[in-house]
Design a protein around this motif. Structure first.
Motif, short mmCIF file in Angstrom:
data_model
loop_
_atom_site.label_atom_id
_atom_site.label_comp_id
_atom_site.label_asym_id
_atom_site.label_seq_id
_atom_site.Cartn_x
_atom_site.Cartn_y
_atom_site.Cartn_z
N ALA A 42 30.42 25.44 12.65
CA ALA A 42 30.36 26.12 11.98
C ALA A 42 31.67 27.02 11.06
O ALA A 42 31.40 27.80 11.10
N GLN B 104 38.17 29.11 12.21
CA GLN B 104 39.51 29.86 12.52
C GLN B 104 39.39 30.96 11.05
O GLN B 104 39.83 31.78 11.49
N GLY C 73 37.05 21.30 11.89
CA GLY C 73 38.30 21.65 11.87
C GLY C 73 39.33 20.51 13.02
O GLY C 73 39.32 19.84 12.40
#
Ligand SMILES: Cc1cc2nc3c(=O)[nH]c(=O)nc-3n(C[C@H](O)[C@H](O)[C@H](O)COP(=O)(O)OP(=O)(O)OC[C@H]3O[C@@H](n4cnc5c(N)ncnc54)[C@H](O)[C@@H]3O)c2cc1C
Length: 351
Positions: free
Chosen positions: A13, A43, A119
């Motif tokens: 997410a 992040q 990520g």
């Protein structure tokens, strides 16, 4: 636990996973989103939530938090279902081409397509290495500041562990509550870190040192080595301090804010072709080596890949067309402009 059925499952997410919801939504593909963290933003929120980003198209400056809020507002018409604090651990392709996906905590999904927006991996909080401490997780031990219930703070002896911006800001905020005499203020606030050097913004360190100088915040330079209990309650930590002495720190609540360490971990075992620990994709659909599994954002590798948010947004657009084609072969759908498509206006609730 009942299996959750969905067209698409997005792992991650972060900003790219959130925008993936939007691009899938435009194609009327419903999505569930899973993240190891307790909140969206990846992040952007965890590593630089309050710092400005200057290279989001048409947004001259916005913080990581603001970008996340804007993305959440943009995808609201599609009502995505979020599953936080869930690490996706297993992915298996079935004979019918759908996927069985499981999380470590036991959630099960049956999805038509999977989009990895993972990520640099699942963000897992760094923990204190004290044998037996994990038994108090969720009662007296916490790893996310926003997840500490008021009852674990009010009138309690709170020990914060860490040298991060978050750790110092959280401890200082608690001290402010004490100074203001707030009803839910802790009885005592301490912060422990192995030495008197912090990995935080100057302003945050300044506020923290100010609170220490006033005697509101008790700083311990040292490392916890053991614990004491009374029945099934944690009562104290034993600490090896910087002078080499072992001291006893009475505690009711321990909040560990030592940062997060990304773990690609499970993803590396799903049979996908990897290039230097990133997922290889084709550039037309952002599909991985497994048909039906797509990948976007920082997790992917291709020649010239730039680990930037805007690159991930482009990839999400391409992957949405790929997912549509995978779920309904031969039907990628025509290009439609959001400015002029009545179908899209209806979906967005703006017609
Ligand atoms: C300090 C810093 C500053 C930056 N500044 C900029 C900038 O100015 N402009 C810019 O464009 N980019 C910037 N970046 C890069 C940008 O943050 C990344 O490109 C972007 O966050 C990538 O988004 P993502 O959604 O692909 O991944 P992430 O933001 O990493 O989100 C991935 C999410 O997936 C979750 N996840 C992973 N694996 C699993 C699993 N197995 N199960 C459940 N959840 C999982 C993770 O917990 C995480 O929340 C910066 C990065 C850093 C570190």
């Amino acid at each position: 636990m009942a299996t959750i059925q969905t067209d698409a499952l997005i792992v991650g997410a972060g900003p790219v996973g959130l925008f993936q919801v939007f691009e899938l939504g435009l194609r009327e593909i419903a999505a569930h989103v899973v993240d190891a963290l307790p909140l969206p933003g990846g992040q952007c929120v965890e590593l630089y939530g309050d710092k400005p980003i200057y290279d989001i198209p048409a947004l001259p400056a916005c913080t990581g938090h603001e970008l996340t809020e804007r993305l959440l507002a943009q995808i609201r018409p599609f009502s995505p279902q979020f599953h936080f604090e869930q690490v996706v651990s297993q992915v298996a392709r079935r004979d019918d081409g759908r996927f069985d996906v499981r999380t470590r905590a036991g959630l099960q999904f049956d999805c038509g397509a999977l989009v990895l927006a993972a990520g640099v991996g699942a963000f897992v909080p760094r923990t204190l290495k004290v044998a037996g401490l994990e038994a108090f997780e969720g009662r007296q031990l916490f790893h996310h500041a926003e997840r500490v219930p008021a009852a674990a703070l009010a009138g309690k002896r709170v020990l914060v562990s860490g040298a991060t911006d978050q750790a110092l800001a959280f401890a200082t905020r608690l001290c402010r509550q004490v100074a203001e005499g707030a009803a839910d203020a802790p009885a005592r606030v301490s912060l422990i870190h192995r030495r008197d050097v912090f990995d935080a913004a100057d302003e945050t360190v300044g506020d923290f040192r100010g609170a220490c100088a006033q005697g509101a915040l008790h700083f311990i330079a040292g490392q916890p080595t053991g614990l004491e209990t009374g029945g099934d309650t944690l009562t104290a930590l034993t600490v090896l301090d910087a002078s080499g002495a072992t001291v006893r720190e009475p505690v009711d609540t321990v909040v560990v804010l030592q940062g997060l360490s990304p773990k690609l971990g499970p993803l590396a075992d799903w049979g996908l072709a990897l290039e230097r620990r990133q997922v290889a994709v084709d550039l037309a659909r952002f599909q991985t080596s497994v048909p039906g599994i797509f990948a976007v954002g920082d997790v992917v590798a291709y020649p010239g890949k730039q680990r930037l948010i805007l690159s991930g947004f482009h990839e999400a657009t391409m992957a949405a067309a790929g997912v549509a084609g995978h779920l309904s072969p031969g039907d990628d759908g025509p290009l439609e402009y959001t400015t002029s498509s009545p179908r899209i206006h209806k979906l967005l609730g703006v017609s």
